[in-house]
Write a protein that holds these residues in place. Structure first.
Motif, PDB file in Angstrom:
ATOM      1  N   ASN A 125      -2.180  -3.685   5.278  1.00 38.73           N
ATOM      2  CA  ASN A 125      -0.839  -3.424   4.740  1.00 38.73           C
ATOM      3  C   ASN A 125       0.139  -4.555   4.973  1.00 38.73           C
ATOM      4  OD1 ASN A 125      -0.378  -3.257   7.442  1.00 38.73           O
ATOM      5  ND2 ASN A 125      -0.134  -1.042   7.473  1.00 38.73           N
ATOM      6  N   ARG A 184       0.857  -1.172   0.000  1.00 47.02           N
ATOM      7  CA  ARG A 184       0.000   0.000   0.000  1.00 47.02           C
ATOM      8  C   ARG A 184       0.899   1.230   0.000  1.00 47.02           C
ATOM      9  NH1 ARG A 184      -5.061   0.384   1.099  1.00 47.02           N
ATOM     10  NH2 ARG A 184      -5.052  -1.784   1.744  1.00 47.02           N
ATOM     11  N   GLU A 185       0.528   2.195  -0.800  1.00 45.54           N
ATOM     12  CA  GLU A 185       1.345   3.409  -0.800  1.00 45.54           C
ATOM     13  C   GLU A 185       0.688   4.452   0.080  1.00 45.54           C
ATOM     14  OE1 GLU A 185       1.539   3.917  -4.953  1.00 45.54           O
ATOM     15  OE2 GLU A 185       2.790   2.110  -5.002  1.00 45.54           O
ATOM     16  N   TYR A 186       1.451   4.940   0.993  1.00 45.61           N
ATOM     17  CA  TYR A 186       0.932   5.967   1.882  1.00 45.61           C
ATOM     18  C   TYR A 186       1.444   7.315   1.425  1.00 45.61           C
ATOM     19  CZ  TYR A 186      -0.504   2.323   5.039  1.00 45.61           C
ATOM     20  OH  TYR A 186      -1.122   1.244   5.579  1.00 45.61           O
ATOM     21  N   GLU A 187       0.569   8.286   1.493  1.00 45.30           N
ATOM     22  CA  GLU A 187       1.019   9.624   1.124  1.00 45.30           C
ATOM     23  C   GLU A 187       1.633  10.345   2.306  1.00 45.30           C
ATOM     24  OE1 GLU A 187      -2.459  11.279  -0.581  1.00 45.30           O
ATOM     25  OE2 GLU A 187      -2.382   9.757  -2.165  1.00 45.30           O
ATOM     26  N   LYS A 188       1.353   9.813   3.493  1.00 45.05           N
ATOM     27  CA  LYS A 188       1.833  10.528   4.670  1.00 45.05           C
ATOM     28  C   LYS A 188       3.334  10.367   4.834  1.00 45.05           C
ATOM     29  CE  LYS A 188      -2.065  10.999   7.576  1.00 45.05           C
ATOM     30  NZ  LYS A 188      -2.389  11.145   8.981  1.00 45.05           N
ATOM     31  N   ASP A 189       3.965  11.421   5.299  1.00 45.16           N
ATOM     32  CA  ASP A 189       5.386  11.361   5.606  1.00 45.16           C
ATOM     33  C   ASP A 189       5.503  11.298   7.128  1.00 45.16           C
ATOM     34  OD1 ASP A 189       8.003  11.700   6.053  1.00 45.16           O
ATOM     35  OD2 ASP A 189       8.269  13.430   4.736  1.00 45.16           O
ATOM     36  N   GLU A 221       6.057  14.209  10.085  1.00 51.16           N
ATOM     37  CA  GLU A 221       5.009  14.458  11.080  1.00 51.16           C
ATOM     38  C   GLU A 221       5.544  14.301  12.500  1.00 51.16           C
ATOM     39  OE1 GLU A 221       1.849  11.909  10.021  1.00 51.16           O
ATOM     40  OE2 GLU A 221       1.458  13.036   8.177  1.00 51.16           O
ATOM     41  N   ARG A 246       2.109  22.636   7.037  1.00 52.42           N
ATOM     42  CA  ARG A 246       1.192  21.970   6.111  1.00 52.42           C
ATOM     43  C   ARG A 246      -0.224  21.898   6.674  1.00 52.42           C
ATOM     44  NH1 ARG A 246       3.921  16.525   4.134  1.00 52.42           N
ATOM     45  NH2 ARG A 246       3.363  15.950   6.246  1.00 52.42           N
TER      46      ARG A 246
END
Ligand code: SF4
Lengths: 187, 178
Positions: free
Chosen positions: B96, A161-166, A170, A182
């Motif tokens: 995941n 799964r690709e997460y957009e969160k960094d 954070e 942000r």
């Protein structure tokens, strides 16, 4: 009772040492490991089976990659005195072939298929040994060999799964290392 | 989304009130189902009950990690269920990969292979979370939002490609089937 039982075990171990020149290591009070040469292993197993160690709990394999050999371990259990014997033998890692024990223990057929699938050991005399058991359509290195890289395999075959969160960014905001530019980090 | 007719809306009301679930218990998360079903949480009061066969079931619960071998059977099972059908993914393994993210035999995300209507986070999710999810799913059905089965039909090629990419072939070849 306990005494005679211990004598009995000691006797069998002595006999095994003499007949099959095995090396014995005591693991626990009721657990002993017998390390045997390749050609003596099958007769030793037959002898132990006759002597009451009739239950093959499992046949498994260990990959000693640095020593370039596989260790095959047969775990035998005696139901009358609760003693476990581990019979182990070493085979060449580059040409992993051994003999089947499926005539002694029919269940061994499945253990051998399992070891074949996960380590690539061939068992002579077990003609069903190459049938897939757990890994269907597998076409890579046997997965429990130490030189197999499961993470790489997983990355190639099963997309993440690709997460957009960094998350690190954070965490820095939460720790107040960085100023939040942000907006709401939960948004 | 598409416009639903009045009859569809009524049907959805009814559907959300009698849900038969197929719990094909693939992973350790399944252990939370007995407490959800038995007297303490008693999910039957929501109108849900277990069902033995895919052809009669409405919800497919995927309770945890899926190995490649199981996934083949799960795809079979899902395709045998009658429309409308809903999929719930339990636990982080379906989201995941969870602790099996680097395993050679378990997939990392379920919605790549089957349309998931709802995920329950947690490793493993508590019965409260499960009941909460069921309530949410019912709400979604009433609003016409739980349409994974339509997505599966519309994007069948995409799902099939993904299945083939990870499984090689979906057809089951084993000594028990041949
Ligand atoms: S998410 Fe946790 S409880 Fe659920 S199947 Fe994975 S490891 Fe087991």
């Amino acid at each position: 009772m306990t005494n005679s039982m211990n004598n009995n075990v000691a006797e069998i171990l002595e006999k095994a040492k003499k007949l099959f020149d095995v090396r014995v290591e005591d693991i626990a009070e009721r657990q002993h490991k017998l390390i045997a040469e390749n050609d003596k292993t099958i007769p030793l197993l037959a002898f132990l089976k006759e002597s009451g160690y009739s239950h093959l709990s499992i046949l498994t394999c260990i990959d000693w990659i640095e020593e370039k050999r596989f260790e095959l371990v047969y775990i035998l259990f005696n139901w009358s005195n609760g003693v476990t014997l581990l019979v182990s033998t070493f085979i060449d890692r580059d040409k992993p072939v051994f003999y089947t024990v499926k005539d002694m223990w029919p269940t061994a057929e499945y253990y051998e298929r399992d070891v074949h699938e996960f380590f690539g050991v061939e068992f002579e005399g077990n003609e069903r040994c190459r049938l897939p058991l757990f890994l269907e359509l597998w076409n890579d290195l046997p997965p429990l060999r130490k030189d197999f890289d499961p993470l790489k395999f997983s990355k190639e075959h099963f997309p993440d799964r690709e997460y957009e969160k960094d998350a690190i960014h954070e965490a820095k905001i939460i720790r107040a290392d960085l100023e939040d530019t942000r907006g709401d980090i939960n948004g | 989304m598409d416009e639903r007719s009045v009859w569809e809306k009524i049907a959805d009301q009814l559907r959300s009130r009698s849900m038969w679930m197929l719990h094909y218990c693939t992973g350790c998360g399944a252990v939370e189902l007995p407490p959800s079903m038995t007297s303490r949480f008693d999910m039957e009061r929501l109108g849900m009950g277990p069902m033995a066969t895919p052809r009669q079931a409405d919800i497919l619960l995927i309770t945890g990690y899926l190995s490649v071998k199981t996934l083949r059977r799960v795809i079979y099972t899902y395709e045998k269920m009658a429309d409308p059908k809903y999929v719930i993914g339990f636990g982080s393994c379906t989201i995941n990969g969870g602790i099996y993210f680097d395993s050679y035999s378990t997939i990392n995300r379920l919605d790549y292979y089957l349309p998931v209507d709802l995920y329950i986070a947690g490793c493993m999710p508590r019965p409260e979370a499960i009941l909460n999810a069921f309530n949410t799913l019912m709400e979604m059905i009433r609003k016409g939002e739980a349409n994974g089965w339509k997505r599966y039909k519309e994007n069948y090629e995409w799902y099939k490609q993904n299945q083939l990419r990870s499984l090689g072939e979906v057809i089951v070849h084993d000594e028990f089937h041949e």
